[in-house]
Design a protein around this motif. Structure first.
Motif, PDB file in Angstrom:
ATOM      1  N   ASP A   1      -9.663   4.070  -2.796  1.00 25.81           N
ATOM      2  CA  ASP A   1      -9.927   5.159  -2.129  1.00 25.81           C
ATOM      3  C   ASP A   1      -8.650   6.132  -2.165  1.00 25.81           C
ATOM      4  OD1 ASP A   1     -12.475   4.292  -1.302  1.00 25.81           O
ATOM      5  OD2 ASP A   1     -11.838   3.488   0.634  1.00 25.81           O
ATOM      6  N   GLY A   2      -8.119   6.496  -0.947  1.00 24.76           N
ATOM      7  CA  GLY A   2      -7.218   7.499  -1.011  1.00 24.76           C
ATOM      8  C   GLY A   2      -5.687   6.938  -1.245  1.00 24.76           C
ATOM      9  N   SER A   3      -5.542   5.819  -1.382  1.00 28.19           N
ATOM     10  CA  SER A   3      -4.191   4.962  -1.692  1.00 28.19           C
ATOM     11  C   SER A   3      -3.941   4.182  -3.050  1.00 28.19           C
ATOM     12  CB  SER A   3      -4.048   3.871  -0.683  1.00 28.19           C
ATOM     13  OG  SER A   3      -4.677   2.895  -0.735  1.00 28.19           O
ATOM     14  N   ALA A   4      -2.730   4.082  -3.489  1.00 30.76           N
ATOM     15  CA  ALA A   4      -2.554   3.238  -4.570  1.00 30.76           C
ATOM     16  C   ALA A   4      -1.904   1.867  -3.860  1.00 30.76           C
ATOM     17  CB  ALA A   4      -1.560   3.721  -5.618  1.00 30.76           C
ATOM     18  N   GLN A   5      -2.335   0.696  -4.487  1.00 31.04           N
ATOM     19  CA  GLN A   5      -1.994  -0.838  -3.879  1.00 31.04           C
ATOM     20  C   GLN A   5      -1.291  -1.465  -5.210  1.00 31.04           C
ATOM     21  OE1 GLN A   5      -5.289  -2.368  -2.101  1.00 31.04           O
ATOM     22  NE2 GLN A   5      -5.946  -0.199  -1.122  1.00 31.04           N
TER      23      GLN A   5
ATOM     24  N   VAL B   1       0.852  -1.428   0.034  1.00 32.16           N
ATOM     25  CA  VAL B   1       0.125  -0.223   0.093  1.00 32.16           C
ATOM     26  C   VAL B   1       0.981   1.190  -0.079  1.00 32.16           C
ATOM     27  CG1 VAL B   1      -1.669   1.348   1.429  1.00 32.16           C
ATOM     28  CG2 VAL B   1      -1.952  -1.081   1.382  1.00 32.16           C
ATOM     29  N   ALA B   2       0.851   2.122  -1.033  1.00 32.34           N
ATOM     30  CA  ALA B   2       1.441   3.260  -1.220  1.00 32.34           C
ATOM     31  C   ALA B   2       0.482   4.481  -0.538  1.00 32.34           C
ATOM     32  CB  ALA B   2       1.791   3.987  -2.600  1.00 32.34           C
ATOM     33  N   ASP B   3       1.063   5.157   0.579  1.00 33.07           N
ATOM     34  CA  ASP B   3       0.400   6.197   1.129  1.00 33.07           C
ATOM     35  C   ASP B   3       1.227   7.432   1.350  1.00 33.07           C
ATOM     36  OD1 ASP B   3      -1.852   7.799   2.298  1.00 33.07           O
ATOM     37  OD2 ASP B   3      -2.022   6.177   3.997  1.00 33.07           O
ATOM     38  N   SER B   4       0.705   8.450   1.852  1.00 30.69           N
ATOM     39  CA  SER B   4       1.292   9.809   1.906  1.00 30.69           C
ATOM     40  C   SER B   4       1.155  10.521   3.111  1.00 30.69           C
ATOM     41  CB  SER B   4       1.224  10.660   0.737  1.00 30.69           C
ATOM     42  OG  SER B   4       1.865  12.069   0.622  1.00 30.69           O
TER      43      SER B   4
END
Length: 412
Positions: free
Chosen positions: A112-116, A78-81
């Motif tokens: 939603d708010g993430s790239a996976q 999961v890529a988040d910021s």
């Protein structure tokens, strides 16, 4: 930066891209008690920050099996910021090559708010697992970078690695944080909804609702924000939702009718310019016809905001409530209020009927209090996400071909 993950019983994956979901137990091998797998992520190279549209950094992804039996493993990242904007699949460059593992396919999806990012045996359906040998390990080389449109108000990129089958323990070595350049003063965004359910809406009277958007840091959004307001029945109320009129205060002091979304008790509000630090939207709500309301009717409010470009999934939300008075209690001798408010009431009428919330009421909303009889508000912010939610949905979305947004499917 560890996170909890959903149990394997809660997850389903697709045997093929489509809408049919197959339980994991349909093809998973028996798993030893406990969680026998551990994930280790190596140090990214070359050292240095990631730049938008620039070179990638590469690290080793290793899974080890401590048990005496082979164990299925479905790697997932999961890529988040730490910034305000949601991350889209197009914001991330993701590539996987096997080192000590079978040929591998990979793809990136958006939830939603993430790239996976997920990878699986080449030539197999999305969601098929690898088999980690007893007392053995598998390893890959993973490359990660930033797309050209990685949000300008997002800072460092965080990657969490896990097993969608929930056979892996959470360890300190399964999270990486990549610095980004140029460095920005990023911070979360928030949305508050202020309303006053203690003061009921009556004929000729309006309920006032305020939405407050706030952005911390100095870097603003790359696109404007779109916002909607939705009205629903209260949790303990079976009464109908009466026909409502929602109006928005314009810059010239007049009120304009918000656009109602067809067939729903939902209204589209004016877009908010991307360069805001704090923005207040003032609304007033009136009832077209009070007939049929036999007792005080409490309605739930939900506001949500999304970007108008890029990842348009709502990423901010806040809740509140309004109360509508029963028809029999809203008139007094000598008073002749109109049962149907004008479509464009004058600002003067609004000011006398619905004063703005007091400073003390605003403070109550800021704390998120929902005490009956006071102005209420709920606060929602962006920021690092609990991957439990994403794990459960990501597994289900593997089978929803129309929902996945794939960057690339590569055969190694």
């Amino acid at each position: 930066m560890s996170a909890r993950f959903a149990s394997a019983a809660a997850l389903t994956v697709a045997a093929a891209v489509g809408t049919t979901l197959v339980p994991l137990s349909a093809y998973a091998t028996p798993v030893p008690s406990g969680k026998p797998l551990t994930i280790e992520l190596g140090t990214p190279a070359p050292a240095g920050p990631l730049t938008r549209g620039g070179a990638t950094e590469t690290f080793a992804f290793t899974v080890k099996n401590s048990s005496d039996k082979a164990v299925d493993f479905l790697p997932w990242m999961v890529a988040d910021s730490d910034g305000a904007s949601p991350v889209a699949s197009s914001h991330i460059v993701f590539d996987v090559e096997p080192v000590n593992a079978p040929a591998t396919d990979d793809y990136v999806m958006q939830q939603d708010g993430s790239a996976q990012g997920l990878f699986y045996p080449a030539g197999k359906p999305k969601g098929d697992p690898f088999s980690v040998p007893a007392k053995g390990e598998l390893s890959w080389k993973v490359s990660v970078g930033l797309g050209k449109k990685y949000p300008s108000n997002n800072g460092n990129l965080k990657l969490d690695a896990a097993d969608l089958l929930n056979h892996a323990q959470r360890e300190k070595d399964d999270t990486l944080v990549f610095e980004t350049s140029p460095k920005v003063e990023s911070g979360p965004a928030s949305l508050r909804l202020l309303s006053d359910p203690k003061t009921p809406i009556k004929p000729g009277k309006y309920g006032q609702v305020s939405l407050i958007h706030q952005l911390k840091g100095t870097a603003t959004f790359d696109s404007d924000l779109a916002t909607t307001l939705e009205v629903e029945q209260g949790p303990d109320d079976t009464q109908f939702v009466p026909q409502l009129v929602v109006e928005e205060l314009a810059a010239d002091g007049s009120y304009i009718k918000a656009t109602r979304i067809d067939g729903q008790n939902k209204w589209q509000l004016s877009d908010i310019g991307k360069n805001f630090i704090m923005h207040r939207t003032t609304l007033r709500v009136s009832v077209v016809d009070f007939k049929g309301i036999q007792k005080p009717l409490k309605l739930k409010l939900h506001a949500s905001s999304s970007l108008t470009e890029g990842n348009v999934t709502p990423f901010l939300g806040a809740d509140g409530a309004i109360t509508i008075a029963p028809e029999r209690d809203t008139t007094t001798p000598g008073a002749t209020p109109s049962a149907t408010p004008s479509a464009t009431p004058s600002p003067t009428a609004s000011a006398s009927a619905s004063p703005a919330p007091s400073a003390s009421a605003t403070d109550t909303a800021t704390t998120g209090a929902n005490t009956p009889g006071t102005t209420t508000g709920a606060l929602a912010s962006t920021g690092s996400s609990d991957t439990t939610w994403y794990a459960a949905l990501a597994a289900a979305l593997i089978g929803a071909g129309g929902v996945l947004i794939a960057l690339r499917l590569r055969r190694r």
